[in-house]
Design an enzyme around this catalytic site. Structure first.
Site, PDB file in Angstrom:
ATOM      1  N   LYS A   1      -0.617   3.705   4.769  1.00  0.00           N
ATOM      2  CA  LYS A   1      -0.645   3.306   3.364  1.00  0.00           C
ATOM      3  C   LYS A   1       0.178   4.313   2.558  1.00  0.00           C
ATOM      4  CE  LYS A   1      -4.382   0.263   4.270  1.00  0.00           C
ATOM      5  NZ  LYS A   1      -5.728   0.176   4.809  1.00  0.00           N
TER       6      LYS A   1
ATOM      7  N   ASP B   1     -14.210   6.672   4.952  1.00  0.00           N
ATOM      8  CA  ASP B   1     -12.889   6.131   5.257  1.00  0.00           C
ATOM      9  C   ASP B   1     -12.019   6.263   4.006  1.00  0.00           C
ATOM     10  OD1 ASP B   1     -10.683   4.455   5.600  1.00  0.00           O
ATOM     11  OD2 ASP B   1     -11.794   2.980   6.781  1.00  0.00           O
TER      12      ASP B   1
ATOM     13  N   GLU C   1     -16.324   3.504   2.453  1.00  0.00           N
ATOM     14  CA  GLU C   1     -14.950   3.809   2.077  1.00  0.00           C
ATOM     15  C   GLU C   1     -15.031   4.748   0.880  1.00  0.00           C
ATOM     16  OE1 GLU C   1     -12.342   0.392   1.555  1.00  0.00           O
ATOM     17  OE2 GLU C   1     -13.507  -0.746   2.996  1.00  0.00           O
TER      18      GLU C   1
ATOM     19  N   HIS D   1     -14.670  -2.111   4.969  1.00  0.00           N
ATOM     20  CA  HIS D   1     -13.550  -2.761   5.664  1.00  0.00           C
ATOM     21  C   HIS D   1     -13.973  -3.356   7.013  1.00  0.00           C
ATOM     22  CE1 HIS D   1      -9.622  -2.748   7.875  1.00  0.00           C
ATOM     23  NE2 HIS D   1      -9.174  -3.100   6.683  1.00  0.00           N
TER      24      HIS D   1
ATOM     25  N   SER E   1     -11.068  -1.154  -1.072  1.00  0.00           N
ATOM     26  CA  SER E   1      -9.755  -1.792  -1.093  1.00  0.00           C
ATOM     27  C   SER E   1      -9.714  -3.106  -1.860  1.00  0.00           C
ATOM     28  CB  SER E   1      -9.277  -2.019   0.334  1.00  0.00           C
ATOM     29  OG  SER E   1     -10.182  -2.851   1.019  1.00  0.00           O
TER      30      SER E   1
ATOM     31  N   HIS F   1      -7.349   4.201   1.425  1.00  0.00           N
ATOM     32  CA  HIS F   1      -6.567   3.962   0.198  1.00  0.00           C
ATOM     33  C   HIS F   1      -6.516   5.175  -0.722  1.00  0.00           C
ATOM     34  CE1 HIS F   1      -5.806  -0.294   0.856  1.00  0.00           C
ATOM     35  NE2 HIS F   1      -6.988  -0.301   1.447  1.00  0.00           N
TER      36      HIS F   1
ATOM     37  N   ASN G   1       0.829  -1.204   0.000  1.00  0.00           N
ATOM     38  CA  ASN G   1       0.000   0.000   0.000  1.00  0.00           C
ATOM     39  C   ASN G   1       0.869   1.263   0.000  1.00  0.00           C
ATOM     40  OD1 ASN G   1      -2.395  -1.523   0.297  1.00  0.00           O
ATOM     41  ND2 ASN G   1      -1.991  -1.703   2.490  1.00  0.00           N
TER      42      ASN G   1
HETATM   43  C1  LIG Z   1      -6.229  -0.562   6.008  1.00  0.00           C
HETATM   44  C2  LIG Z   1      -7.575  -0.038   6.301  1.00  0.00           C
HETATM   45  C3  LIG Z   1      -7.953   0.293   7.607  1.00  0.00           C
HETATM   46  C4  LIG Z   1      -7.090  -0.024   8.795  1.00  0.00           C
HETATM   47  O1  LIG Z   1      -6.048   0.873   8.905  1.00  0.00           O
HETATM   48  P1  LIG Z   1      -4.734   0.395   9.705  1.00  0.00           P
HETATM   49  O2  LIG Z   1      -4.018   1.637   9.972  1.00  0.00           O
HETATM   50  O3  LIG Z   1      -4.036  -0.542   8.770  1.00  0.00           O
HETATM   51  O4  LIG Z   1      -5.207  -0.289  10.943  1.00  0.00           O
HETATM   52  C5  LIG Z   1      -9.182   0.872   7.804  1.00  0.00           C
HETATM   53  N1  LIG Z   1     -10.022   1.088   6.780  1.00  0.00           N
HETATM   54  C6  LIG Z   1      -9.707   0.742   5.518  1.00  0.00           C
HETATM   55  C7  LIG Z   1     -10.682   0.997   4.424  1.00  0.00           C
HETATM   56  C8  LIG Z   1      -8.479   0.157   5.242  1.00  0.00           C
HETATM   57  O5  LIG Z   1      -8.174  -0.198   3.999  1.00  0.00           O
END
Ligand SMILES: *Cc1c(COP(=O)(O)O)cnc(C)c1O
Length: 393
Positions: A233, A199, A170, A126, A174, A202, A39
């Protein structure tokens, strides 16, 4: 060491056996080859400038650990400043840092909604969002991925219910690599009295002006109740900010259990993240290159007849179907020097096991063409293997 049988030990062994039989066992590998599971979209995790900024910060602070929760000894101007700066970057009034994105989503949703409320959640959200909703005890309505007609029907059906309403999505999914229609989601929220949480795990660093994310790009950062930006990421670091108005930040400081009852992240990380954001903002060339190679890969795969879903980003799924096929494709790509992983149920729906190719700006156009040819080869090899088995050879 105990070795007599017990229900829990039996369950552990039984579960592992089942996963092995169903080709679903996950193992921890150290990837070798051209990375396609990373990522680190902008290459910041390996950027020497970020490493030096971190080393400088450790030296200046003269301490590594934070020594306590933010509400006790763990708070410092380092974090306060990082949060102010990040809020400005994200286009919100305030921001609060959590030690991981998972903790941010659990803390945020667990604190915000409660039994009697309704959360409308995209079916591909997620695990951390799903678990946050579960933890809250709120009712949840899962709408099929990206299906706004179904979402609207559900919002209308629950319009006169007494509890608070919240839509959770999101911005860049992802496992599909597609983008949420944020403007329309915000509109539906306004129309039906639901708040919105986005969220950007990504998308931050990759999309939006200076990498500020898709909510910012849509002019919605200030309207959305909370935007979650992770730092592990594209920003090459760790942790996550919940970006919101000041009142929600104050509320989370008092109510988010993953914030309150957890040791604050080391203060040098605050400096690392500030440096990472500064570097990411200036990486327009990397962002443009990333979109160019991703578009070339998607188009190439589509014209070879692969199913890459509705990908519109640096994340390109290549659906194989059965778990066994996805594993065989991944193995073939590894033989060709590409580090990929098969993504299988329950991470993705049954029958849609896939490779998830995650491109970074470090890849050259020629490597992407080789990758495309390696995918074609992987599919061919796997078809031959199936044909051989079916003919009893
Ligand atoms: C990776 C991810 C998370 C978690 O984040 P971390 O910092 O890895 O714990 C939360 N939401 C989404 C959509 C993700 O892809």
């Amino acid at each position: 060491m105990r070795n007599e049988a017990s229900p829990l030990r039996g369950r552990i062994a039984g579960e592992l056996d089942r996963l092995r039989r169903e080709q679903l066992l996950r193992t921890l590998d150290c990837p070798a080859g051209i990375p396609l599971t990373s990522n680190d979209y902008l290459g910041l995790a390996r950027d020497g400038r970020l490493a030096s900024a971190t080393a400088d910060a450790i030296r200046e602070i003269g301490r590594v650990g934070s020594t306590g929760s933010r509400l006790l000894a763990g708070n410092s101007e380092d974090w306060e400043q990082a949060e102010r700066e990040f809020a400005a970057f994200a286009g919100t009034e305030a921001a609060l840092y959590f030690s991981s994105g998972f903790a941010a989503n659990l803390g945020l949703l667990g604190a915000l909604v409660r039994p009697g409320d309704i959360v409308f959640s995209d079916s591909l959200n997620h695990a951390s969002l799903i678990d946050g909703i579960r933890l809250s005890g709120a009712n949840k309505v899962i709408y099929p991925h990206g299906d706004l007609a179904r979402l609207e029907t559900a919002l209308a059906r629950h319009q006169s219910d007494p509890g608070a309403k919240l839509i959770v999505t999101e911005s860049l999914f992802s496992m599909e690599g597609d983008l949420a229609p944020l403007a329309r989601l915000a509109e539906l929220g306004r129309e039906y009295g639901a708040e919105l949480i986005v969220d950007e795990a990504h998308a931050v660093g990759v999309f939006g002006p200076e990498g500020r994310g898709l909510a910012y790009e849509a002019g919605l950062a200030n309207e959305i109740l909370a935007v979650v930006h992770t730092c592990g990421k594209a920003l090459g670091s760790a942790g996550a900010f919940v970006c919101s108005g000041g009142a929600l930040r104050d509320f989370l400081v008092n109510r988010a259990r993953t914030f309150i009852f957890s040791t604050a992240a080391p203060p040098y990380l605050a400096h690392q993240i500030r440096a990472a954001v500064g570097l990411a903002r200036a990486m327009d060339a990397e962002r443009a290159h990333l979109q160019t190679i991703a578009a070339a890969l998607r188009e190439g795969l589509r014209s070879e007849g692969f199913d890459v879903r509705a990908s519109a980003s640096q994340i390109v799924p290549v659906v194989a179907g059965a778990s066994e096929a996805a594993l065989a494709w991944a193995e073939s790509l590894r033989e060709d020097g590409f580090a990929v992983r098969a993504i299988r149920p329950p991470t993705v729906p049954e029958g849609t096991a896939r490779l998830r190719l995650s491109l970074t700006a470090a890849l050259g156009g020629e490597e992407v063409q080789r990758l495309l040819r390696a995918c074609v080869r992987a599919r061919g090899r796997s078809r031959l293997a199936v044909a051989a088995r079916e003919s009893g050879a």
